[in-house]
Design an enzyme around this catalytic site. Structure first.
Site, short mmCIF file in Angstrom:
data_model
loop_
_atom_site.label_atom_id
_atom_site.label_comp_id
_atom_site.label_asym_id
_atom_site.label_seq_id
_atom_site.Cartn_x
_atom_site.Cartn_y
_atom_site.Cartn_z
CG ASP A 1 43.79 -19.47 -43.92
OD1 ASP A 1 42.70 -19.05 -44.38
OD2 ASP A 1 44.56 -20.19 -44.59
CD GLU A 2 41.03 -14.39 -47.27
OE1 GLU A 2 41.06 -13.52 -48.16
OE2 GLU A 2 40.57 -15.53 -47.46
CG ASP B 1 46.07 -15.56 -46.51
OD1 ASP B 1 45.89 -16.47 -45.68
OD2 ASP B 1 45.90 -15.71 -47.73
#
Length: 411
Positions: free
Chosen positions: A102-103, A9
């Site tokens: 973003d993960e 993350d």
């Protein structure tokens, strides 16, 4: 075979990108999102989070944190940085799933025999930091649930202690003890409503769920109760699914003030369609389905779509978009939001129609796109879309990334 799942993350992604581009922002409270009265906070730096949360109206956030620096944000820039990180990780893991911009999840099962998964994950994190310039946290465990919770705990530790550590490895067999002392809200599926229901029952910690018989929690929450009990007991067989290119692109605008200005509505719709056509061509794609959406001031939302021959040409797509809008806008009420979507996307390039187009048309598009790629998607535009304010968008969204969603506003 025992599984080893890595969760990754990017820390305060939008904020980190802005700080990478402007080091003067480091250490200062930052809010990113819509800047109008109806704007919402898309992201907040750790310095602002004690008072501001994502999803909060920007007007309220400014009152609660008046010293914060407010940035509208740039979806194209965030997409580019997300793609950079994706490519770095994808080249170094067997299977990569992109859960959001973003993960990420990666399946490292079997790699212990050759590398040692924890050591490899630590080295991968340093590579991502060095090559992308962005901070990132990792969690490693036997499944996606525990790995994601481990990442969250790692991020909290870094925030509170200022540590540069970035990997939390939950050793095999220690999953339930790791989860037990945590607040039940740490389980990914537990939202505010479920959390309140659990608190009313005196269930505030993961260990409380672990100690309950399955039939008890299921009687309260039904199927979700079964899933929650499994996750609390570190049971999660969901696979890491390699991501694929998305099949649609879209753009929508929420007006700062509801409007019936037909010139403004048509101009905005046409500008969005023009940009989406450019995005198709930039990604080497063509689409065969066009949709238009309208939300009125009473929040009633209607949409229409039509099928066309595969294309990415402005002079084919834009008239269809306007035609859909004209047939859709029939209530003559104030309009709050308009949106355009192109779907059924596949690989391909714009082909000249021998009966309608000319080589000059194809050359014109190539020239216009060259200018846009160099100077920005709104560096050159049709005269009919000149009145539309800057439309945030992605220069090339066809790299497998889920779309970034920001709160864009027009005045």
């Amino acid at each position: 075979m025992d599984r080893t799942i890595l969760h990754m993350d990017l820390d305060t992604f939008f904020v980190s990108v802005e700080r990478k581009l402007d080091s003067r922002l480091i250490g200062k409270p930052i809010l990113i999102g819509g800047t109008g009265d109806r704007g919402v906070v898309s992201a907040a730096s750790y310095e602002a989070r004690p008072r501001v949360q994502s999803g909060m109206p920007m007007k309220l956030a400014r009152m609660l944190c008046p010293e914060a620096i407010v940035i509208k944000g740039n979806a194209g820039v965030y997409t580019d940085h997300s793609r950079i990180v994706t490519e770095i990780i994808k080249a170094r893991v067997p299977i990569l799933e992109k859960a959001s911009v973003d993960e990420f999840y990666a399946d490292l099962s079997g790699m212990d025999k050759h590398f040692g998964c924890a050591k490899y994950a630590s080295e991968l994190r340093e590579i991502v930091k060095k090559e992308s310039g962005l901070p990132i946290s990792f969690g490693l465990s036997i499944n996606k649930t525990v790995a994601k919770v481990a990442t969250s705990e790692m991020k909290s530790k870094r925030q509170t202690q200022g540590s540069d550590e970035g990997l939390l490895n939950v050793e095999r067999g220690q999953e339930k003890p790791f989860l037990a002392p945590l607040a039940v809200k740490k389980i990914p599926m537990v939202g505010d409503k479920t959390y309140q229901t659990l608190c009313n029952l005196g269930i505030k910690w993961v260990k409380n769920v672990q100690e309950l018989p399955l039939e008890v929690i299921s009687s309260v929450l039904g199927k979700n109760g079964h899933t929650l009990w499994e996750k609390a007991n570190a049971i999660d067989y969901s696979p890491v699914i390699e991501y694929h290119e998305r099949k649609s692109i879209s753009n929508e605008r929420t007006f700062g003030k509801d409007t019936t200005d037909m010139h403004k509505l048509r101009t905005t719709i046409e500008a969005m369609a023009e940009q989406l056509c450019f995005q198709l061509r930039s990604g080497g794609k063509i689409a065969s389905c066009i949709s238009v959406r309208i939300r009125y001031s009473d929040f009633q939302t209607t949409s229409k779509q039509t099928k066309i021959a595969y294309s990415s040409a402005d002079h084919i797509m834009i008239p269809k978009v306007l035609e859909l809008f004209e047939s859709l806008y029939n209530r003559r009420l104030l309009v709050r939001l308009v949106g355009v979507k192109f779907s059924d996307i596949t690989n391909g390039s714009y082909q000249i129609n021998l009966f309608e187009d000319s080589r000059k048309t194809a050359d014109l598009y190539a020239g216009m796109d060259k200018v846009r790629n160099k100077y920005g998607s709104r560096a050159i535009m049709r005269a009919s879309t000149f009145g539309a304010k800057t439309i945030g968008g992605m220069m090339n969204p066809f790299n497998g990334e889920p779309p970034i969603v920001l709160a864009h506003r027009t005045g």
